[in-house]
Design an enzyme around this catalytic site. Structure first.
Site, mmCIF file in Angstrom:
data_model
loop_
_atom_site.group_PDB
_atom_site.id
_atom_site.type_symbol
_atom_site.label_atom_id
_atom_site.label_comp_id
_atom_site.label_asym_id
_atom_site.label_seq_id
_atom_site.Cartn_x
_atom_site.Cartn_y
_atom_site.Cartn_z
ATOM 1 N N ASP A 15 0.862 -1.190 0.000
ATOM 2 C CA ASP A 15 0.000 0.000 0.000
ATOM 3 C C ASP A 15 0.894 1.234 0.000
ATOM 4 O O ASP A 15 2.083 1.166 0.332
ATOM 5 C CB ASP A 15 -0.914 0.016 1.236
ATOM 6 C CG ASP A 15 -1.888 1.197 1.200
ATOM 7 O OD1 ASP A 15 -2.369 1.555 0.110
ATOM 8 O OD2 ASP A 15 -2.150 1.784 2.262
ATOM 9 N N TYR A 47 -0.971 8.658 -2.294
ATOM 10 C CA TYR A 47 -0.956 8.481 -3.741
ATOM 11 C C TYR A 47 -2.212 9.087 -4.378
ATOM 12 O O TYR A 47 -2.237 9.315 -5.585
ATOM 13 C CB TYR A 47 -0.974 6.988 -4.098
ATOM 14 C CG TYR A 47 0.341 6.245 -3.996
ATOM 15 C CD1 TYR A 47 1.458 6.781 -3.372
ATOM 16 C CD2 TYR A 47 0.446 4.968 -4.548
ATOM 17 C CE1 TYR A 47 2.641 6.055 -3.291
ATOM 18 C CE2 TYR A 47 1.626 4.241 -4.478
ATOM 19 C CZ TYR A 47 2.721 4.781 -3.845
ATOM 20 O OH TYR A 47 3.885 4.055 -3.781
ATOM 21 N N GLY A 48 -3.254 9.288 -3.556
ATOM 22 C CA GLY A 48 -4.597 9.555 -4.063
ATOM 23 C C GLY A 48 -4.752 10.781 -4.927
ATOM 24 O O GLY A 48 -5.679 10.866 -5.731
ATOM 25 N N CYS A 78 -4.384 -1.491 -2.111
ATOM 26 C CA CYS A 78 -4.512 -0.056 -2.340
ATOM 27 C C CYS A 78 -5.429 0.133 -3.542
ATOM 28 O O CYS A 78 -5.144 -0.377 -4.632
ATOM 29 C CB CYS A 78 -3.121 0.520 -2.629
ATOM 30 S SG CYS A 78 -3.134 2.262 -3.085
ATOM 31 N N ASN A 79 -6.532 0.830 -3.333
ATOM 32 C CA ASN A 79 -7.473 1.056 -4.435
ATOM 33 C C ASN A 79 -6.885 1.963 -5.500
ATOM 34 O O ASN A 79 -7.122 1.774 -6.694
ATOM 35 C CB ASN A 79 -8.756 1.690 -3.896
ATOM 36 C CG ASN A 79 -9.550 0.711 -3.066
ATOM 37 O OD1 ASN A 79 -10.436 0.043 -3.561
ATOM 38 N ND2 ASN A 79 -9.211 0.600 -1.791
ATOM 39 N N THR A 80 -6.131 2.966 -5.064
ATOM 40 C CA THR A 80 -5.568 3.922 -6.012
ATOM 41 C C THR A 80 -4.612 3.201 -6.960
ATOM 42 O O THR A 80 -4.669 3.393 -8.183
ATOM 43 C CB THR A 80 -4.847 5.048 -5.247
ATOM 44 O OG1 THR A 80 -5.725 5.536 -4.228
ATOM 45 C CG2 THR A 80 -4.451 6.179 -6.166
ATOM 46 N N CYS A 197 -11.028 2.743 -0.147
ATOM 47 C CA CYS A 197 -9.634 3.105 0.136
ATOM 48 C C CYS A 197 -9.274 2.344 1.395
ATOM 49 O O CYS A 197 -10.010 2.392 2.385
ATOM 50 C CB CYS A 197 -9.487 4.609 0.355
ATOM 51 S SG CYS A 197 -7.849 5.069 0.981
ATOM 52 N N THR A 198 -8.144 1.652 1.342
ATOM 53 C CA THR A 198 -7.814 0.765 2.453
ATOM 54 C C THR A 198 -7.381 1.521 3.712
ATOM 55 O O THR A 198 -7.251 0.928 4.776
ATOM 56 C CB THR A 198 -6.722 -0.237 2.036
ATOM 57 O OG1 THR A 198 -5.581 0.504 1.560
ATOM 58 C CG2 THR A 198 -7.234 -1.151 0.939
ATOM 59 N N HIS A 199 -7.186 2.838 3.594
ATOM 60 C CA HIS A 199 -6.924 3.635 4.800
ATOM 61 C C HIS A 199 -8.201 3.853 5.617
ATOM 62 O O HIS A 199 -8.127 4.111 6.818
ATOM 63 C CB HIS A 199 -6.384 5.016 4.429
ATOM 64 C CG HIS A 199 -4.912 5.058 4.128
ATOM 65 N ND1 HIS A 199 -4.358 4.463 3.022
ATOM 66 C CD2 HIS A 199 -3.882 5.654 4.793
ATOM 67 C CE1 HIS A 199 -3.048 4.692 3.018
ATOM 68 N NE2 HIS A 199 -2.737 5.413 4.083
#
Ligand code: DGL
Length: 278
Positions: A15, A47-48, A78-80, A197-199
């Site tokens: 991530d 990164y978003g 990480c989705n981004t 978003c994994t955050h």
């Protein structure tokens, strides 16, 4: 150059920062028998709001590093990165690096699950500006459920709150309410909201506190873990390349003490990360 080997290695989990820990935690819970190597690019998070090219370049560097460390299978937690880099890495880079290794993302498994959860077919997505702009969720959901309506809401302040360890502060209350209101103002029919978003699971307590009753909040960790278990079941050749041992190592591109303190609290164990340069 990646050495072409089939020697079993740890499962790599990548991530931009701390968010991937929310996926790692659930994967280890579901599949404790394997070794894991987590890499957080904390020095360059978030990164978003970065361009496609930069997210792709950073993600490829991370994947190469995990391959160099012996990983045969890497999960982009990480989705981004899944939205902006996964397809190019799978189609363009893997055949050159090592066609037998695999890189998997988090968007497809999440989308496969959402049909079981929504009753109205009106689905909200919280994500980084990059994930929302990429329309990846809209595209993937429309393939599986063409009648569903998808509403995206970018939450540019949520990742910085997590990365700066402000998830429990009053700033988090303000920005959690702000983006929930903005999403729900798009439609009164939304009954399910994907934390894309994994955050964001690190803000789950506050998100659930401010989300109106009757709306299901969907974190991805357990979904991704189930999907990985099923993937390994269907791909015994890859399962045999995932080393068993039950260990977990952590790598970060930032100061390791900062990483250890938050990761330790979040995972409920002592973490001792190594600082690396990509
Ligand atoms: N946790 C990541 C995601 O799932 C990236 C967040 C960021 O670096 O902006 O999108």
């Amino acid at each position: 150059m990646i050495s072409n080997t089939s020697t079993p290695g740890p499962i790599g989990v990548f991530d931009s920062g701390f968010g991937g820990l929310s996926v790692l935690r659930e994967i280890r819970r579901a599949l404790p028998q394997y070794d894991y190597l987590f890499l957080g690019d904390n020095a360059r998070a978030p990164y978003g709001s970065r361009s496609f090219d930069l997210v792709y370049t950073f993600t490829l560097q991370a994947v190469r590093h995990l391959f160099d460390q012996g990983c045969q299978l890497v999960i982009l937690a990480c989705n981004t990165a899944s939205a902006k880099a996964l397809r190019t890495i799978q189609q363009h880079d893997l055949p050159v690096l090592d066609p037998n290794r695999r890189v998997l993302g988090v968007i497809r498994p999440t989308v496969e699950k959402v049909g079981d959860i929504t009753h109205t077919g009106h689905v909200g997505i919280f994500g980084t500006p990059g994930t929302i702009q990429s329309q990846s969720y809209n595209i993937e959901i429309s393939k599986l459920h063409p009648s569903f309506k998808v509403y995206g809401q970018a939450c540019p302040m949520w990742v910085p709150l997590v990365e700066n360890q402000e998830s429990n502060g009053p700033g988090a209350d303000y920005f959690v309410q702000k983006y929930i209101n903005a999403l729900l103002s798009q439609s009164s029919k939304i009954d399910s909201v994907i934390l894309g978003c994994t955050h964001y699971p690190l803000l789950l307590g506050k998100i659930e506190q401010y989300m109106p009753a009757g709306i299901t909040v969907i974190p991805q960790g357990a979904i991704v873990a189930d999907s990985l278990a099923y993937y390994l079941h269907r791909h015994p050749e890859m399962e045999q390349r995932c080393r068993r041992g039950g260990t977990c190592r952590f790598l970060t591109t930032e100061d390791s003490e900062k990483f250890d303190s938050l990761a330790g609290v979040f995972l409920g164990e002592t973490v001792s990360a190594e600082k690396i340069t990509l």
